[in-house]
Write a protein that holds these residues in place. Sequence first.
Motif, mmCIF file in Angstrom:
data_model
loop_
_atom_site.group_PDB
_atom_site.id
_atom_site.type_symbol
_atom_site.label_atom_id
_atom_site.label_comp_id
_atom_site.label_asym_id
_atom_site.label_seq_id
_atom_site.Cartn_x
_atom_site.Cartn_y
_atom_site.Cartn_z
ATOM 1 N N GLY A 95 0.824 -1.208 0.000
ATOM 2 C CA GLY A 95 0.000 0.000 0.000
ATOM 3 C C GLY A 95 0.852 1.249 0.000
ATOM 4 N N PRO A 96 0.222 2.425 0.078
ATOM 5 C CA PRO A 96 0.948 3.702 0.039
ATOM 6 C C PRO A 96 1.809 3.890 1.275
ATOM 7 N N ALA A 97 3.027 4.466 1.097
ATOM 8 C CA ALA A 97 3.931 4.716 2.215
ATOM 9 C C ALA A 97 3.498 5.945 2.964
ATOM 10 N N ASN A 98 3.753 5.969 4.212
ATOM 11 C CA ASN A 98 3.367 7.077 5.062
ATOM 12 C C ASN A 98 4.456 8.125 5.167
ATOM 13 N N VAL A 99 5.330 8.244 4.178
ATOM 14 C CA VAL A 99 6.397 9.249 4.156
ATOM 15 C C VAL A 99 6.157 10.188 2.986
#
Length: 274
Positions: A47-51
Amino acid sequence: MDPPKSFYNLIQKEEEQIQRQPRYVSRFRPTVVLENKQAKDVMRTMGPANVEVPSPDKFLKKHSKDPQMPEHSEGSKGVRRACALTQRRPPVPARTDPPPMGQTKRGFIKPAATVPVKPTPVSVDSKKGHKQLLETSGLVPKYVMKKDYGEIPAYLQRRSEAEGLAQEEHARLQKEQDGQEAMQQLTEEERQAALQGLKRKWDALHKEYQCLPLIIETLSQRAFKKSLEDAMKQLDENILLLESCTLLPKGAPKFSAKLFFPASHSGSLMRKHP
């Protein structure tokens, strides 16, 4: 070897079932499994990275990460030059100027308050420059400068005195012995008695010599024969001496086997011929 045969071996034996103990299971196992699942979910990357994603316009450029040196400003150089011009040192004194009297803050020579230390005398004993102290090198005549140089030591004086006393005692004892060994005149009867005794001993030795075997092989027989010959020779000399001389040592008995007979045979012959 094969074991002895028996009909008991034909009977079928029941197999013994081994009962195993139940495996140990910790009561904290479910808690550990749950904690492991929770920690594993945190490390998922799907999934999408949180950075924050970098912008495409801000790509890495050449020399963008090199260290930057601070830029020099012209104003700082001017300030330094102005300070150098305002703070000048005093000029160098001329050759004709009189020297400054007294002590100055810098460049003065301290007066010598103590006497300079003399260098330790050394001696060089090799061409390579090896040095050693002159006092311990043996080149300084220290021994001949002693107060008791050339005098006889005390222990040598005591030894010489002891030797002198020993020599005097020896001379006194020798003089006494010479006086005791002085010669005395024998009478005709004493001389004839001594001659007869010596001749009897010579006859006894000659008889013993004739009893020796014709063939002498062992060392002991040779030694015994030689001792007999020496004793007979000594008796011959004593008999000739008594026949031509009538003097004997002073204080000696009228007839003594020790004077006219060897010590190795005197005892045995005296026992045989009293």
